[in-house]
Design a protein around this motif. Sequence first.
Motif, short mmCIF file in Angstrom:
data_model
loop_
_atom_site.label_atom_id
_atom_site.label_comp_id
_atom_site.label_asym_id
_atom_site.label_seq_id
_atom_site.Cartn_x
_atom_site.Cartn_y
_atom_site.Cartn_z
N GLU A 146 6.82 -27.80 13.85
CA GLU A 146 5.52 -27.20 14.15
C GLU A 146 4.73 -26.93 12.88
OE1 GLU A 146 4.01 -26.46 16.87
OE2 GLU A 146 5.46 -26.41 18.50
N ARG A 167 -4.53 -30.53 17.74
CA ARG A 167 -3.13 -30.09 17.68
C ARG A 167 -2.61 -29.69 19.06
NH1 ARG A 167 -0.01 -25.54 18.98
NH2 ARG A 167 1.84 -25.52 17.64
N MET A 171 0.71 -31.05 21.22
CA MET A 171 1.89 -30.20 21.31
C MET A 171 1.98 -29.36 22.58
SD MET A 171 3.74 -30.97 18.87
CE MET A 171 4.95 -29.72 19.23
N GLU A 175 5.31 -27.90 24.11
CA GLU A 175 5.61 -26.52 23.77
C GLU A 175 5.87 -25.65 25.00
OE1 GLU A 175 3.19 -25.91 19.56
OE2 GLU A 175 2.28 -25.30 21.47
#
Length: 278
Positions: A146, A167, A171, A175
């Motif tokens: 990360e 981002r 992710m 996540e």
Amino acid sequence: MLTPGFRLFFGFFVAAVGAAAVYGVASGSAGETEYFAVLNVETWVGVLSLGYKGGIGDHVGYVVLMGFAFLSALVAVFLVAFRDADAESVGELAADGQVPESQTDLEANYWPAVAAFGVGAMIVGLVTHATIFVIGLVVVGASIFEWMLAAWADRATADPVVNRNLRNRIMRPVEYPVTAALGVAVLVLALSRVFLTVSEFSAVIVAGVVATVIFFIAVVFAVAPRISRSVIAGTVAVICVGVLVAGVITAAMGSRDFHHEAPASEHGQPAGDHGEAE
């Protein structure tokens, strides 16, 4: 277009593969020659086939060099896939072809602190329980990944909002499920250590208190009109850290003694307890 970062790490990959080949041949058996296996065809076949056919000299050095080559190739692929966080490369993919400016001000990054917490969990796990060590190792690995992605996104363009959306688009699908699974696993493991340490009556009280606190905080977050994401994330982090610390302390204390009653015999007496007449 091959970015500068890709060319750099691809050069590392080529150099590491060449060094592994030379090392695997030079450290091998010479056979019938006197040139340190340079003219031994079997050694060259073993080196080029990664040991599938033929022999290799020193396996440790060969594996280390080939591992470095593999990691360099992996980083090179990631760099060319994400365009090396280069403003000119990102501008080539834009619809209007306009090159964005490089960003100078970076956002706050909390992943180094999370990685430090993972290192602390690993150290504690070495002296308490192997599961805690594994959890710390997973936290450190996830934090490093990360951290790297956040550093790349912060320098993608000059607009912090665009960088944040870029981002999150990469992710967020990973996540959310992974964080939920890890959070549940950590809470279950830590609370199980607490329940196994305290008495049966205290375990019921602890479970009730924890459930009540979680329910109360969830109600406050749902009813409150405006609560920033930082407050929510900080509250959840404090709860998780508190539960994890309690689990570590109780795991170090050990579980309570469990007394199992012996099964009763046919005459209603415990097994092994015989009367005087018998």
